[in-house]
Enzyme design. Structure first.
Site, PDB file in Angstrom:
ATOM      1  CD  GLN A   1      13.045  33.821  39.318  1.00 39.96           C
ATOM      2  OE1 GLN A   1      13.716  34.403  38.475  1.00 39.96           O
ATOM      3  NE2 GLN A   1      13.170  32.524  39.550  1.00 39.96           N
TER       4      GLN A   1
ATOM      5  CB  VAL B   1       4.073  39.438  37.682  1.00 45.55           C
ATOM      6  CG1 VAL B   1       5.529  39.896  37.768  1.00 45.55           C
ATOM      7  CG2 VAL B   1       3.732  39.032  36.248  1.00 45.55           C
TER       8      VAL B   1
ATOM      9  CG  HIS C   1      10.953  39.457  39.169  1.00 41.37           C
ATOM     10  ND1 HIS C   1      11.294  38.345  38.424  1.00 41.37           N
ATOM     11  CD2 HIS C   1      12.079  39.822  39.837  1.00 41.37           C
ATOM     12  CE1 HIS C   1      12.573  38.062  38.632  1.00 41.37           C
ATOM     13  NE2 HIS C   1      13.067  38.933  39.485  1.00 41.37           N
TER      14      HIS C   1
ATOM     15  CB  ALA D   1       6.167  22.712  38.206  1.00 43.98           C
TER      16      ALA D   1
END
EC number: 2.3.1.286
Length: 231
Positions: A87, A89, A105, A215
């Site tokens: 998602q 960019v 996106h 993450a």
């Protein structure tokens, strides 16, 4: 043949490289109401503001680097057919070495025609009013704004439906249609979920393993978990 690992990533993995997200500050993205800078209405109302906003994001992208999470996912390509559906960019997955990255996106380093959505150009510098396509139509950021369709979603569905493993990393699972991809993971496919604040996933048919952490903390654990398949 390598097994297929499909990874859905969101803002959480990029935030650890220093890229701010609008969800960090109650709907504001770098001090702007997201509808001012990420909607067709915002573009029509004040295109100069929108262009300046993405020009700043594009400049910022040159100052940040992939983190260990991006790099560890890229390293999994040695053993797995890794497909990243993001998602985000930014291009941090690509810069870390991932070869198969689908940007749901859009991409900061691309622009497109305001009239022809298939007229897409690589773009490194600032984009200004007066920058036009070959038919003299203004160029705009190659970003999927709120209220716009997600043209690559069908491709993401096809990738998801053939996953041997599926991972969700750094996404709130609140943004659709991306969050809906989980419904198309094959029922026997294990799902791994890495997020410091994981939510419950209703109606999930799959075996689920949750890593309630950042993450950069969870991806190395996931990598070790997946590499154990080869021992």
């Amino acid at each position: 043949m390598k097994k297929k690992l499909v990874v859905l990533t969101g803002a959480g993995i990029s935030a650890e490289s220093g890229i701010k997200t609008f969800r960090d500050s109650d709907g504001l993205w770098e001090g702007h109401d997201v509808m001012e800078v990420a909607s067709p209405e915002g573009w029509l109302k004040n295109p100069e503001l929108v262009l300046d906003f993405y020009n700043q994001r594009r400049r910022q992208l040159k100052e940040v680097k992939p983190n260990i999470g991006h790099k560890e996912l890229a390293q999994l390509q040695i053993h797995y057919d890794v497909h990243i559906i993001t998602q985000n960019v930014d291009d941090l997955h690509e810069r870390a070495g991932s070869k198969k990255v689908l940007h749901l996106h859009g991409e900061l380093r691309k622009v497109r025609s305001t009239k022809n959505p298939n007229y897409i150009l690589e773009w490194e510098g600032d984009l200004n009013l007066g920058n036009v396509d070959s038919f003299n139509h203004q160029l705009r950021p190659h970003i999927v704004w709120f209220g716009e369709s997600v043209p690559l979603f069908d491709e993401a569905l096809d990738i998801t439906e053939t996953a041997d493993y599926f991972a969700v990393i750094g996404t709130s699972l609140q943004v659709y249609p991306a969050a809906g991809l989980l419904a198309f993971v094959p029922p026997a496919t294990p799902v791994f979920y890495i997020d410091p604040n994981p939510i419950s996933i209703p109606d999930l048919r799959n075996p689920l393993e949750t890593f309630p952490m950042l993450a950069t903390e969870g991806i190395p654990l996931l990598k070790n978990r997946l590499l154990a398949e080869f021992q």
